[in-house]
Design an enzyme around this catalytic site. Structure first.
Site, PDB file in Angstrom:
ATOM      1  N   HIS A 308      -5.715  35.940  49.189  1.00 25.79           N
ATOM      2  CA  HIS A 308      -6.088  35.504  47.841  1.00 25.79           C
ATOM      3  C   HIS A 308      -6.279  33.996  47.868  1.00 25.79           C
ATOM      4  O   HIS A 308      -5.566  33.274  48.568  1.00 25.79           O
ATOM      5  CB  HIS A 308      -4.990  35.884  46.833  1.00 25.79           C
ATOM      6  CG  HIS A 308      -5.415  35.795  45.405  1.00 25.79           C
ATOM      7  ND1 HIS A 308      -5.438  34.604  44.711  1.00 25.79           N
ATOM      8  CD2 HIS A 308      -5.848  36.745  44.524  1.00 25.79           C
ATOM      9  CE1 HIS A 308      -5.863  34.820  43.475  1.00 25.79           C
ATOM     10  NE2 HIS A 308      -6.110  36.103  43.336  1.00 25.79           N
ATOM     11  N   ASP A 366      -6.519  43.374  43.966  1.00 26.73           N
ATOM     12  CA  ASP A 366      -7.856  43.967  43.894  1.00 26.73           C
ATOM     13  C   ASP A 366      -7.983  45.171  44.825  1.00 26.73           C
ATOM     14  O   ASP A 366      -8.660  46.147  44.492  1.00 26.73           O
ATOM     15  CB  ASP A 366      -8.922  42.921  44.246  1.00 26.73           C
ATOM     16  CG  ASP A 366      -8.937  41.767  43.260  1.00 26.73           C
ATOM     17  OD1 ASP A 366      -8.977  42.032  42.051  1.00 26.73           O
ATOM     18  OD2 ASP A 366      -8.894  40.608  43.702  1.00 26.73           O
TER      19      ASP A 366
END
Length: 431
Positions: A308, A366
């Site tokens: 991330h 995600d």
């Protein structure tokens, strides 16, 4: 803003400036450069604003190095496991966890605003059937300002409150209608007897011809997806909402601007990109090939859904989302879905590979949210609209905070101009 705690000295040319330093309740100190241009006739250069605090805020705090995400001081994993989405909405909007009576009243107000103006349904027929649901949402949410004139005056606190409740309540209906429109099924009206997540699933997957019962495991997983995406500090779409709001734009226009920004694949489209990557891999036997490509610095391929930009350690939302993913897959199975088979095996191999663990490239929120939505039966085009639905409360909370900030000015970034200097116009016959 907190009181000044120090001073930074900046020397350049024959000038020396003293800039105030402020210490936040959490995070690094901040050097105030708001008077830099006035006092020093210079700008700072910060592409992407990655080292610039554009506001002060009490809503969300992120420590990317330690993998921390707090909403009003409460850790996201506690909220996702012990609370539910509408309670988190209340927390973000009003700054404290609600009492039993407060949460009951808030849920009642949201539930009674879930229907949209009947004329708004005609907007959908103006789009092509193959229109992306995000394109529909940008248009329809922006059009809300044409229907709800009684909640567009941003100087009226009550109108701001009504607009906030309306958008939180109606966004699931708008998103579900976008989904139904693209698959050619009739719109399903919201039901007041269902909770927020269950109501959304019912509007998406029920049909008039037969009864549809929402599975509580799927409803809980959807509620967690909403909760884990509710707010994420000053990201691109939130900054877009704040920037639009700084001009005095109405709340519906500001949220439509946030939806448009979220549509970008580098932002809200990450879980869709993750599923598209899994489809590209196709079968479990091809996973080693793609892992090798991901390790090759000369290969542009990257494993989507791992690591991330903000979290340099682990995504604190991912652990809770993984639990939901496991529950959903146990319920629905993966035997007949090659994409989910690839996802589970890719997760296993990546977590056992020192290349990814040493670089802290763990599966992020995600990756797991994409798996859940795929298992539920949502097409990848609906992933970002669901993200927008969840993030609406964060955008509204940030927008309301911005309007209440006495230091707020209209956003006006500066630039480092590297174009031509002054030159005279040349008539066309002499060019």
């Amino acid at each position: 803003m907190t009181e000044q705690t120090g001073t930074a000295k900046l020397s350049f040319g024959d000038k020396e400036l003293e800039l105030p330093i402020y210490t936040p309740t959490a995070g690094p100190d901040v050097i105030d450069i708001s008077k830099l241009y006035a006092q020093g006739d210079v700008f700072t250069f910060d592409p992407g604003f990655t080292s610039t605090a554009a506001c002060d805020s009490t809503i969300t705090f992120i420590d990317g190095e330690e993998g921390v995400l707090l909403h009003r001081g409460y850790p996201i994993d506690q909220l996702a496991s012990k609370s539910h989405f509408l309670e988190v909405c209340f927390l973000l909007l009003y700054g404290h966890l609600p009492t039993a009576s407060e949460v009951e009243d808030f849920e009642f107000r949201v539930t009674r605003h879930t229907m949209v103006h009947e004329q708004m349904t005609k907007f959908y027929s103006g789009f092509r059937r193959d229109a992306h649901p995000m394109a529909i949402m940008v248009g329809v949410v922006g059009a809300m300002s044409a229907f709800y004139h009684d909640s567009t005056d941003i100087s009226d606190p009550w109108q701001r409150e009504v607009a906030s409740i309306r958008m939180i309540a109606k966004m699931p209906t708008i998103a579900a209608m976008a989904y139904k429109y693209t698959i050619g099924q009739p719109f399903v009206y919201p039901r007041n007897d269902l909770d927020y997540a269950s109501n959304f699933l019912h509007m998406c997957f029920s049909v008039p011809a037969e009864n549809y019962e929402v599975n509580p495991i799927l409803s809980r997983a959807m509620d967690r997806i909403f909760t884990l995406h509710a707010d994420h500090e000053q990201n691109a779409s939130t900054s877009t909402v704040r920037l639009a709001g700084s001009s005095g734009a109405n709340p519906f226009a500001c949220i439509a601007a946030g939806i448009a920004c979220l549509w970008g694949p580098a932002h809200g489209g990450a879980n869709q990109a993750c599923l598209e990557m899994l489809k590209e891999i196709g079968t479990v036997d091809r996973i080693p090939e793609y892992i090798a490509r991901a390790k090759d610095k000369d290969d542009p391929f990257r494993l989507m859904g791992f690591g991330h930009r903000v979290y340099k350690n682990f995504d604190p939302r991912a652990k809770v989302m993984k639990q939901s993913a496991d529950e959903v897959l146990d319920l629905l199975g993966i035997e007949d879905n090659p994409i989910l088979q690839v996802a589970k095996e890719l997760e296993r191999q990546a977590l056992e590979d020192p290349y990814f663990t040493d670089k802290k490239l763990f599966p992020n929120v995600d990756f797991y949210s994409g798996i859940i939505l795929e298992a539920m039966g949502f097409p990848t085009a609906m992933f970002t609209p669901i993200f927008a639905l969840a993030r609406t409360v964060g955008w509204i909370s940030q927008w309301k905070e911005m309007l209440g900030d006495p230091k707020q000015k209209i956003g006006r970034p500066r630039q480092l101009y590297i174009g031509e200097t002054l030159r005279d116009y040349v008539d066309v016959e002499n060019r």
